[in-house]
Write a protein that holds these residues in place. Structure first.
Motif, PDB file in Angstrom:
ATOM      1  N   LYS A 186       8.637   3.390  -5.409  1.00 33.86           N
ATOM      2  CA  LYS A 186       7.810   2.626  -6.346  1.00 33.86           C
ATOM      3  C   LYS A 186       7.396   1.261  -5.798  1.00 33.86           C
ATOM      4  O   LYS A 186       6.448   0.643  -6.296  1.00 33.86           O
ATOM      5  CB  LYS A 186       8.552   2.440  -7.667  1.00 33.86           C
ATOM      6  N   ASP A 187       8.101   0.775  -4.781  1.00 29.48           N
ATOM      7  CA  ASP A 187       7.834  -0.561  -4.253  1.00 29.48           C
ATOM      8  C   ASP A 187       6.880  -0.576  -3.066  1.00 29.48           C
ATOM      9  O   ASP A 187       6.398  -1.637  -2.677  1.00 29.48           O
ATOM     10  CB  ASP A 187       9.151  -1.224  -3.827  1.00 29.48           C
ATOM     11  N   TYR A 188       6.618   0.579  -2.474  1.00 30.72           N
ATOM     12  CA  TYR A 188       5.811   0.635  -1.257  1.00 30.72           C
ATOM     13  C   TYR A 188       4.799   1.771  -1.342  1.00 30.72           C
ATOM     14  O   TYR A 188       5.121   2.873  -1.771  1.00 30.72           O
ATOM     15  CB  TYR A 188       6.714   0.839  -0.030  1.00 30.72           C
ATOM     16  N   GLY A 189       3.578   1.478  -0.914  1.00 29.42           N
ATOM     17  CA  GLY A 189       2.550   2.504  -0.956  1.00 29.42           C
ATOM     18  C   GLY A 189       2.648   3.488   0.180  1.00 29.42           C
ATOM     19  O   GLY A 189       2.557   4.696   0.004  1.00 29.42           O
ATOM     20  N   VAL A 190       2.854   2.967   1.404  1.00 30.94           N
ATOM     21  CA  VAL A 190       2.879   3.790   2.611  1.00 30.94           C
ATOM     22  C   VAL A 190       4.264   3.710   3.239  1.00 30.94           C
ATOM     23  O   VAL A 190       4.831   2.623   3.363  1.00 30.94           O
ATOM     24  CB  VAL A 190       1.812   3.310   3.620  1.00 30.94           C
ATOM     25  N   ILE A 191       4.805   4.854   3.626  1.00 27.46           N
ATOM     26  CA  ILE A 191       6.085   4.922   4.315  1.00 27.46           C
ATOM     27  C   ILE A 191       5.805   5.277   5.770  1.00 27.46           C
ATOM     28  O   ILE A 191       5.211   6.318   6.060  1.00 27.46           O
ATOM     29  CB  ILE A 191       7.021   5.989   3.703  1.00 27.46           C
ATOM     30  N   ARG A 192       6.228   4.401   6.679  1.00 27.51           N
ATOM     31  CA  ARG A 192       5.944   4.623   8.102  1.00 27.51           C
ATOM     32  C   ARG A 192       7.090   5.348   8.797  1.00 27.51           C
ATOM     33  O   ARG A 192       8.237   4.905   8.785  1.00 27.51           O
ATOM     34  CB  ARG A 192       5.694   3.297   8.828  1.00 27.51           C
ATOM     35  N   LEU A 193       6.766   6.484   9.430  1.00 23.60           N
ATOM     36  CA  LEU A 193       7.658   7.204  10.326  1.00 23.60           C
ATOM     37  C   LEU A 193       7.179   6.984  11.761  1.00 23.60           C
ATOM     38  O   LEU A 193       6.071   6.512  11.992  1.00 23.60           O
ATOM     39  CB  LEU A 193       7.662   8.702  10.003  1.00 23.60           C
TER      40      LEU A 193
END
Length: 421
Positions: A186-193
């Motif tokens: 809920k706190d971040y739009g994009v999750i980087r892998l």
């Protein structure tokens, strides 16, 4: 070594920054390890000044091949053309040898040494420093791709970096990845892998689909691009709408892991394979800002400019100056690009909450809060252009004096993944 002057209006720059995985457990932040003897002053002739002017500036040291080595802040005296000849000569700096860099965690990694070169200087305008994070459009200006900006649902949120490894180095299960996403989604739009090992694309895809996030995926091993793209396509079940960006490598030029030409070739290959697989979004090279300043073609040929910027590794920057450090860095990058309107995304930035001090850069929970607040404030109207580092403490890494014993403790708010608690 030879220094390159980068005018930053009283802000210094960091020469080496953070690196995220390949599951060889080599993810570590790069630090300035050896002190560079500071000269009292550097004198530069510049026609734009009518009187002699002293400013603190950054000096980026490069080798004879123009590869970035490190930075330090110096006092620069700008002298008008009309001044005496003996005032305008640029002094010769003593070359300072740098130590071999390398680390050993679970596996050995080859070390590389830097060569020395004689100093020269060049200057960029300092008039572009202010509001770098907010002054340019978020969509890619590249004509070579149909790169899309993040969706409206995620564009108002910062991104965050994420690792699929437990503290013992083993891969997280699908349930453990889901539990992580439940805490951060809920706190971040994009999750980087950063890679495709550990089945991370598939497990992150399932969690992102469940919680409504976009994924920033990565091909880290540029020698296995075809396998990486295939694994990626399978992991997202060809549902490319969930993919915000695909990166090629991470700090490979900065770390000496690949040449500029090798990375650019991998970018072209990756983009071509992804287009064939049905992905039409941005494909970018990620490297440190020093590598990009030395080789702006890394950004020019990417669908947008993706750069890692870590204020903590500049000993002259405190937590309250983190946001200004980042925006000033972005401004200097923009001045180097062939298209000054191109989107620039800071793909790693943050602050450790535990470790040893690096000059004015002091780890701590309060300091992390201050630094993150400063960065978020700088990107208040352009949040999708910054990815914070990192979602959870990375206990699988090795603490090293060279990275101020802070490498494991960059988790947002000091947070541990549930599987490491």
């Amino acid at each position: 070594m030879r220094p390159t002057l980068l005018s930053l209006s009283f802000l210094s720059l960091l020469g080496l920054s953070a690196g995220q995985p390949r599951h060889q457990h080599l993810h570590r932040h790069r630090a300035n390890r050896a002190p560079v003897e500071k000269r009292d002053k550097i004198t530069v002739t510049d026609a734009k000044y009518s009187t002699t002017t002293e400013l603190p500036e950054v000096v980026v040291y490069v080798d004879q091949n123009n590869n970035p080595i490190r930075t330090t802040t110096e006092t620069v005296v700008y002298v008008p053309l009309s001044a005496e000849t003996d005032q305008t000569s640029t002094p010769t700096a003593e070359s300072v040898p740098l130590p071999t860099k390398g680390a050993q965690v679970d596996k050995s990694t080859p070390s590389s040494s830097y060569q020395q070169a004689s100093p020269t200087a060049e200057q960029n305008s300092s008039s572009e420093v202010t509001s770098a994070a907010d002054s340019y459009p978020t969509s890619s200006a590249s004509a070579s791709s149909s790169a899309a900006s993040p969706s409206a649902s995620s564009g108002a949120l910062h991104g965050v970096a994420y690792s699929p490894y437990k503290g013992n180095g083993e891969c997280k299960t699908a349930d453990e990845v889901d539990a992580d996403f439940a805490l951060i989604a809920k706190d971040y739009g994009v999750i980087r892998l950063y890679g495709v090992d550990c089945d991370q694309v598939a497990t992150a895809y399932a969690a992102a689909k469940k919680y409504g996030n976009k994924l920033f995926l990565g091909i880290f091993d540029i020698n296995a691009v075809e396998d990486g793209v295939s694994t990626m396509a399978s992991g997202v079940q060809n549902d490319w709408d969930i993919v915000d960006t695909v990166s090629v490598g991470n700090e490979l030029v900065n770390d000496g892991g690949a040449t500029v030409d090798q990375v650019l070739s991998a970018l072209s290959q990756t983009r071509s394979l992804l287009r064939t697989a049905g992905y039409e979004g941005p494909v970018v090279i990620v490297d440190t800002f020093v590598a990009v300043l030395a080789h702006p073609e890394l950004c020019d040929q990417s669908d947008y400019c993706a750069v890692n910027v870590h204020p903590f590794f500049d000993p002259n920057t405190g937590a309250d100056g983190a946001g200004s450090f980042v925006t000033s860095t972005v401004s200097n990058i923009r001045s180097k690009l062939s298209d000054s309107s191109k989107r620039i995304v800071v793909t790693e930035t943050g602050w450790p909450w535990q470790g040893e001090a690096n000059g004015a850069a002091v780890p701590g929970m309060d300091q992390q809060t201050t630094a993150l607040s400063s960065i978020k404030s700088a990107y208040a109207s352009n949040a999708s252009n910054v990815i914070l580092f990192t979602a959870f403490n990375d206990m699988w890494k090795k603490a090293e004096a060279s990275t101020f014993m802070a490498e494991q403790f960059w988790g947002m708010g000091g947070r541990y993944s549930p599987c490491d608690e």
